[in-house]
Design a protein around this motif. Structure first.
Motif, PDB file in Angstrom:
ATOM      1  N   GLY A   1       0.799  -1.215   0.000  1.00  0.00           N
ATOM      2  CA  GLY A   1       0.000   0.000   0.000  1.00  0.00           C
ATOM      3  C   GLY A   1       0.835   1.270   0.000  1.00  0.00           C
ATOM      4  O   GLY A   1       0.336   2.338   0.280  1.00  0.00           O
ATOM      5  N   LYS A   2       2.114   1.100  -0.291  1.00  0.00           N
ATOM      6  CA  LYS A   2       3.013   2.252  -0.242  1.00  0.00           C
ATOM      7  C   LYS A   2       2.682   3.259  -1.337  1.00  0.00           C
ATOM      8  O   LYS A   2       2.535   2.898  -2.509  1.00  0.00           O
ATOM      9  CB  LYS A   2       4.452   1.766  -0.440  1.00  0.00           C
ATOM     10  CG  LYS A   2       5.401   2.223   0.633  1.00  0.00           C
ATOM     11  CD  LYS A   2       6.784   1.643   0.351  1.00  0.00           C
ATOM     12  CE  LYS A   2       7.661   1.720   1.582  1.00  0.00           C
ATOM     13  NZ  LYS A   2       8.981   1.101   1.348  1.00  0.00           N
ATOM     14  N   PRO A   3       2.586   4.510  -0.975  1.00  0.00           N
ATOM     15  CA  PRO A   3       2.403   5.534  -2.001  1.00  0.00           C
ATOM     16  C   PRO A   3       3.667   5.654  -2.838  1.00  0.00           C
ATOM     17  O   PRO A   3       4.738   5.245  -2.390  1.00  0.00           O
ATOM     18  CB  PRO A   3       2.139   6.803  -1.191  1.00  0.00           C
ATOM     19  CG  PRO A   3       2.760   6.547   0.153  1.00  0.00           C
ATOM     20  CD  PRO A   3       2.640   5.064   0.382  1.00  0.00           C
ATOM     21  N   PRO A   4       3.563   6.197  -4.022  1.00  0.00           N
ATOM     22  CA  PRO A   4       4.751   6.341  -4.867  1.00  0.00           C
ATOM     23  C   PRO A   4       5.776   7.267  -4.223  1.00  0.00           C
ATOM     24  O   PRO A   4       5.423   8.178  -3.481  1.00  0.00           O
ATOM     25  CB  PRO A   4       4.200   6.925  -6.170  1.00  0.00           C
ATOM     26  CG  PRO A   4       2.878   7.507  -5.811  1.00  0.00           C
ATOM     27  CD  PRO A   4       2.348   6.698  -4.667  1.00  0.00           C
ATOM     28  N   HIS A   5       7.036   7.012  -4.513  1.00  0.00           N
ATOM     29  CA  HIS A   5       8.102   7.842  -3.955  1.00  0.00           C
ATOM     30  C   HIS A   5       7.932   9.276  -4.418  1.00  0.00           C
ATOM     31  O   HIS A   5       7.634   9.534  -5.585  1.00  0.00           O
ATOM     32  CB  HIS A   5       9.459   7.289  -4.421  1.00  0.00           C
ATOM     33  CG  HIS A   5      10.622   8.014  -3.836  1.00  0.00           C
ATOM     34  ND1 HIS A   5      11.620   8.569  -4.608  1.00  0.00           N
ATOM     35  CD2 HIS A   5      10.940   8.284  -2.550  1.00  0.00           C
ATOM     36  CE1 HIS A   5      12.502   9.148  -3.809  1.00  0.00           C
ATOM     37  NE2 HIS A   5      12.122   8.984  -2.562  1.00  0.00           N
ATOM     38  N   CYS A   6       8.147  10.198  -3.460  1.00  0.00           N
ATOM     39  CA  CYS A   6       7.915  11.604  -3.755  1.00  0.00           C
ATOM     40  C   CYS A   6       8.996  12.201  -4.645  1.00  0.00           C
ATOM     41  O   CYS A   6       8.807  13.253  -5.239  1.00  0.00           O
ATOM     42  CB  CYS A   6       7.802  12.398  -2.453  1.00  0.00           C
ATOM     43  SG  CYS A   6       9.347  12.456  -1.525  1.00  0.00           S
ATOM     44  N   GLY A   7      10.147  11.518  -4.700  1.00  0.00           N
ATOM     45  CA  GLY A   7      11.208  12.014  -5.554  1.00  0.00           C
ATOM     46  C   GLY A   7      12.089  13.065  -4.907  1.00  0.00           C
ATOM     47  O   GLY A   7      13.013  13.580  -5.529  1.00  0.00           O
TER      48      GLY A   7
END
Ligand code: ZN
Length: 114
Positions: free
Chosen positions: A71-77
Motif C-alpha cells: 500500500g506504499k504511495p509512490p516515492h515523492c522524488g
C-alpha cells in the motif's frame, strides 16, 4: 550494541551512517547484534564498519514489520528522501543526525489519505 558486549568504534563516514540507519530500520537491531556476535573474525573487530561491510547490508527484513509495502504511495522524488525506507535524514542544531518519516510519501505519515 555495547550492552550486548560488543564494543566497537562507530567512526565512519556519512554514507556509512546512512547505510547503518537503513539496515537498522529494515532488519532491526536484534538482527544486527546477532550477526555481529556470529561473525568470525581473525582479529577482534574494532570498527562497526566491518559489520556493515561484512553482512549487515545483506540482512533480511525483520518479519515482525507490518506488511505495508503493497500500500506504499509512490516515492515523492525528494532528493533527501530514501526511496526504500521513505525517511529523510535531518540534522539538528547540535549536529546530530536523525531519520524522520517523509511527510510526503511515508506510508504512515500524518496527513496522508488512508
Ligand atoms: Zn518522500
Amino acid at each position: 550494541m555495547t550492552e550486548a558486549g560488543i564494543v566497537v568504534s562507530w567512526t565512519m563516514n556519512a554514507d556509512d551512517w546512512q547505510a547503518v540507519a537503513r539496515v537498522l530500520d529494515r532488519a532491526g537491531v536484534e538482527a544486527m547484534v546477532a550477526f555481529a556476535r556470529g561473525t568470525k573474525a581473525r582479529e577482534p573487530v574494532r570498527f562497526a564498519k566491518f559489520f556493515l561491510k561484512a553482512g549487515w547490508v545483506g540482512l533480511p527484513p525483520k518479519s515482525t514489520k507490518p506488511v505495508a509495502s503493497l500500500g506504499k504511495p509512490p516515492h515523492c522524488g525528494h532528493p533527501d528522501c530514501d526511496p526504500i525506507t521513505r525517511t529523510r535524514e535531518s540534522e539538528n542544531d547540535r549536529g546530530i543526525r536523525s531519520l524522520d518519516r517523509c511527510p510526503n510519501c511515508h506510508p504512515n505519515a500524518k496527513g496522508h489519505a488512508a
